[in-house]
Design a protein around this motif. Structure first.
Motif, mmCIF file in Angstrom:
data_model
loop_
_atom_site.group_PDB
_atom_site.id
_atom_site.type_symbol
_atom_site.label_atom_id
_atom_site.label_comp_id
_atom_site.label_asym_id
_atom_site.label_seq_id
_atom_site.Cartn_x
_atom_site.Cartn_y
_atom_site.Cartn_z
ATOM 1 N N MET A 48 4.550 -38.928 -14.245
ATOM 2 C CA MET A 48 5.739 -38.263 -14.771
ATOM 3 C C MET A 48 6.471 -39.288 -15.632
ATOM 4 S SD MET A 48 8.627 -36.103 -12.730
ATOM 5 C CE MET A 48 9.754 -34.992 -13.599
ATOM 6 N N PRO A 49 6.144 -39.364 -16.924
ATOM 7 C CA PRO A 49 6.669 -40.456 -17.764
ATOM 8 C C PRO A 49 8.178 -40.482 -17.874
ATOM 9 C CG PRO A 49 4.845 -39.330 -18.849
ATOM 10 C CD PRO A 49 5.216 -38.500 -17.660
ATOM 11 N N VAL A 50 8.834 -39.312 -17.807
ATOM 12 C CA VAL A 50 10.288 -39.248 -17.948
ATOM 13 C C VAL A 50 10.883 -38.623 -16.698
ATOM 14 C CG1 VAL A 50 12.218 -38.370 -19.302
ATOM 15 C CG2 VAL A 50 10.110 -39.065 -20.458
ATOM 16 N N THR A 51 11.726 -39.354 -16.022
ATOM 17 C CA THR A 51 12.346 -38.864 -14.797
ATOM 18 C C THR A 51 13.154 -37.606 -15.073
ATOM 19 O OG1 THR A 51 12.516 -41.134 -13.970
ATOM 20 C CG2 THR A 51 13.886 -39.466 -12.891
ATOM 21 N N GLY A 52 12.845 -36.537 -14.351
ATOM 22 C CA GLY A 52 13.601 -35.302 -14.472
ATOM 23 C C GLY A 52 13.211 -34.418 -15.630
ATOM 24 N N LEU A 53 12.121 -34.770 -16.348
ATOM 25 C CA LEU A 53 11.711 -33.980 -17.509
ATOM 26 C C LEU A 53 10.198 -33.839 -17.495
ATOM 27 C CD1 LEU A 53 12.700 -32.599 -20.154
ATOM 28 C CD2 LEU A 53 12.239 -34.768 -21.317
ATOM 29 N N HIS A 54 9.717 -32.608 -17.676
ATOM 30 C CA HIS A 54 8.274 -32.371 -17.661
ATOM 31 C C HIS A 54 7.694 -32.740 -19.026
ATOM 32 C CE1 HIS A 54 4.444 -30.743 -16.454
ATOM 33 N NE2 HIS A 54 4.409 -29.972 -17.527
ATOM 34 N N VAL A 55 7.241 -33.975 -19.143
ATOM 35 C CA VAL A 55 6.585 -34.464 -20.352
ATOM 36 C C VAL A 55 5.211 -34.969 -19.949
ATOM 37 C CG1 VAL A 55 6.629 -36.197 -22.189
ATOM 38 C CG2 VAL A 55 8.746 -35.097 -21.473
ATOM 39 N N LEU A 56 4.174 -34.519 -20.656
ATOM 40 C CA LEU A 56 2.819 -34.945 -20.345
ATOM 41 C C LEU A 56 2.591 -36.389 -20.764
ATOM 42 C CD1 LEU A 56 0.886 -31.749 -21.501
ATOM 43 C CD2 LEU A 56 1.617 -32.350 -19.191
ATOM 44 N N ALA A 57 1.562 -37.000 -20.194
ATOM 45 C CA ALA A 57 1.273 -38.398 -20.497
ATOM 46 C C ALA A 57 0.944 -38.607 -21.966
ATOM 47 C CB ALA A 57 0.121 -38.897 -19.620
ATOM 48 N N VAL A 58 0.395 -37.589 -22.632
ATOM 49 C CA VAL A 58 0.097 -37.708 -24.062
ATOM 50 C C VAL A 58 1.198 -37.116 -24.923
ATOM 51 C CG1 VAL A 58 -2.403 -37.754 -23.750
ATOM 52 C CG2 VAL A 58 -1.236 -35.559 -24.045
ATOM 53 N N GLY A 59 2.297 -36.714 -24.301
ATOM 54 C CA GLY A 59 3.427 -36.205 -25.054
ATOM 55 C C GLY A 59 3.570 -34.702 -24.969
ATOM 56 N N SER A 60 4.739 -34.203 -25.315
ATOM 57 C CA SER A 60 5.040 -32.774 -25.251
ATOM 58 C C SER A 60 6.018 -32.392 -26.348
ATOM 59 C CB SER A 60 5.641 -32.395 -23.889
ATOM 60 O OG SER A 60 4.717 -32.584 -22.838
ATOM 61 N N TRP A 61 5.945 -31.121 -26.745
ATOM 62 C CA TRP A 61 6.902 -30.572 -27.700
ATOM 63 C C TRP A 61 8.222 -30.282 -26.986
ATOM 64 C CZ3 TRP A 61 5.335 -30.912 -32.567
ATOM 65 C CH2 TRP A 61 3.970 -30.896 -32.844
ATOM 66 N N ALA A 62 9.323 -30.349 -27.716
ATOM 67 C CA ALA A 62 10.630 -30.135 -27.092
ATOM 68 C C ALA A 62 11.661 -29.764 -28.156
ATOM 69 C CB ALA A 62 11.083 -31.392 -26.351
ATOM 70 N N ARG A 63 12.771 -29.219 -27.700
ATOM 71 C CA ARG A 63 13.976 -29.090 -28.520
ATOM 72 C C ARG A 63 15.062 -29.947 -27.868
ATOM 73 N NH1 ARG A 63 12.921 -23.306 -28.649
ATOM 74 N NH2 ARG A 63 11.984 -22.733 -30.641
ATOM 75 N N ILE A 64 15.859 -30.600 -28.695
ATOM 76 C CA ILE A 64 16.954 -31.414 -28.190
ATOM 77 C C ILE A 64 18.260 -30.790 -28.655
ATOM 78 C CG2 ILE A 64 17.995 -33.711 -28.150
ATOM 79 C CD1 ILE A 64 15.258 -34.883 -28.763
ATOM 80 N N HIS A 65 19.119 -30.436 -27.705
ATOM 81 C CA HIS A 65 20.406 -29.818 -28.008
ATOM 82 C C HIS A 65 21.538 -30.744 -27.566
ATOM 83 C CE1 HIS A 65 18.328 -25.818 -28.172
ATOM 84 N NE2 HIS A 65 17.621 -26.331 -27.179
#
Length: 328
Positions: free
Chosen positions: A165-182
Motif C-alpha cells: 500500500m504505497p500511500v497510507t489511506g489511499l488505494h494506489v497500486l504499486a505501478v500507479g493509479s489514475w486519480a482526481r485531486i480536489h
C-alpha cells in the motif's frame, strides 16, 4: 526507478511472470509491471532497443502500454529484450501473447496495430508543458484498476522497496493509479491546468478549475516510495508532464507540468500526508524538495486560483481530496 535516500523503489530481484495473464488487458498490465521492474524510462527503453537493432520509439511504448489491446508480436519481442530479458524469457512472453491471441479474437474496435503515436516537439520556453531537457523520462501510463498486481510478480506482491500500500489511506497500486485531486474546501474544483493570473509567468501552471467545464489532463499518481508520489498529467495534446515545484524566477512557488519527468528529481516528488480519518480521503500534499505544503494562492476560492507551495499553516486551503478513478 532510482534507489534514493527517501526510500524510493528499486527493481525486484525476480522479473514479473506473464503466464497468469488471460486477456489482452491483463497481458498489457504485465508489460507495464515489467517496465516498472526494469527501472528504465521510455527513452532508455528506446535506446536499449536500438542497441539490439530494433525500432521501438518511446512514443510507441507509451501508446501501447496505455491501451488494453494486445500488442503485436514484434512489439513484445523488442520491448521484452529492451527491458533486459534473455532469449528464453522473451520466448515465454511471446508464447503467452500467442496463446491469448489464439484463444480469443480481439473485440470489435480493439486495434492490434503497432502504429507509433505522433510526437509533438515544442521548443524550450513554449508556454505549454515546457521541455527543459533533451532526455524525456516518460512514465507508466496506467494500471487496470480492478486487476491485482500480486499475480504479475514472481514470489512478491510488489516490487522490492515498494510497499503493498504505497500511500497510507489511499488505494494506489504499486505501478500507479489514475486519480482526481480536489481542494477539500471547494470539491467542485479539480487540480488542473491554469494560468498565473499576475501574468508574470506565461507557461501553464496548476490551478483549481471546475471539474465539469475544464478540459482536464488526466492525473496519474506514480509511487516513488512510502507516501511519496510523482503527479503526472497526461494531456491529449502535450503528452506527459510531471508537476514540478518552481524554486526561482517569476513563477517561484508555482507548479508547472514539465516533460522532463525523472524519478530522482526532488522538485517532482510529493509526500501525501493523510489528514483526518482515512475514509474522508483528505491529504496534505508536501513537496519533498522543501517540506512545505501546497495550498491555494491567497486562500482563494475562485475558479482559476493557482496552486502554490508555502509554509504549512493548518489552514483548510491546504487540504486536498484525492479520488481514485478507473482507467480510461
Amino acid at each position: 526507478m532510482s534507489q534514493m535516500e527517501d526510500g524510493l523503489a528499486k527493481p525486484s530481484a525476480e522479473a514479473p511472470e506473464p503466464e497468469q495473464a488471460r486477456t489482452s488487458a491483463e497481458f498489457t498490465v504485465s508489460l507495464r509491471a515489467l517496465r516498472a521492474w526494469s527501472g528504465l524510462t521510455y527513452r532508455q527503453l528506446e535506446g536499449k532497443a536500438t542497441a539490439h537493432r530494433d525500432t521501438l520509439p518511446a512514443s510507441t511504448i507509451a501508446t501501447t502500454l496505455g491501451r488494453a489491446a494486445l500488442p503485436r508480436e514484434r512489439f513484445v519481442d523488442a520491448y521484452t529484450r529492451a527491458c533486459g530479458l534473455g532469449e528464453e524469457d522473451v520466448r515465454r512472453w511471446l508464447g503467452v501473447r500467442q496463446r491469448i491471441a489464439t484463444e480469443k479474437k480481439a473485440p470489435a474496435g480493439e486495434s492490434d496495430g503497432f502504429v507509433p503515436a505522433p510526437v509533438e516537439h515544442h521548443p524550450v520556453g513554449h508556454p505549454q508543458w515546457r521541455r527543459v531537457s533533451v532526455l524525456v523520462a516518460a512514465v507508466i501510463l496506467g494500471a487496470a484498476g480492478a486487476l491485482g498486481l500480486s499475480s504479475l510478480f514472481s514470489g512478491s506482491d510488489s516490487p522490492a522497496g515498494t510497499p503493498a500500500m504505497p500511500v497510507t489511506g489511499l488505494h494506489v497500486l504499486a505501478v500507479g493509479s489514475w486519480a482526481r485531486i480536489h481542494p477539500a474546501r471547494t470539491p467542485q474544483f479539480c487540480l488542473t491546468e491554469g494560468r498565473d493570473h499576475t501574468g508574470r509567468y506565461e507557461s501553464a501552471v496548476a490551478a483549481q478549475q471546475s471539474c465539469t467545464k475544464a478540459v482536464l489532463p488526466r492525473v496519474f499518481l506514480e509511487p516513488l516510495g512510502k507516501d511519496i508520489v510523482q503527479i503526472q498529467w497526461h494531456h491529449p495534446k502535450y503528452s506527459i508532464g510531471c508537476l514540478t515545484v518552481l524554486s526561482a524566477g517569476p513563477g517561484h512557488d508555482l507548479l508547472e507540468p514539465r516533460n522532463d519527468c525523472a524519478d530522482d528529481n526532488r522538485a517532482q516528488q510529493f509526500r501525501l500526508d493523510l489528514f483526518g480519518p482515512s475514509a474522508a480521503g483528505h491529504f496534505r500534499i508536501r513537496p519533498v524538495s522543501t517540506g512545505q505544503c501546497l495550498s491555494l494562492r491567497d486562500e482563494g476560492t475562485e475558479s482559476g486560483t493557482e496552486i502554490v507551495q508555502g509554509r504549512c499553516s493548518g489552514a483548510t486551503d491546504q487540504e486536498f481530496l484525492i479520488e481514485p478513478i478507473p482507467p480510461a
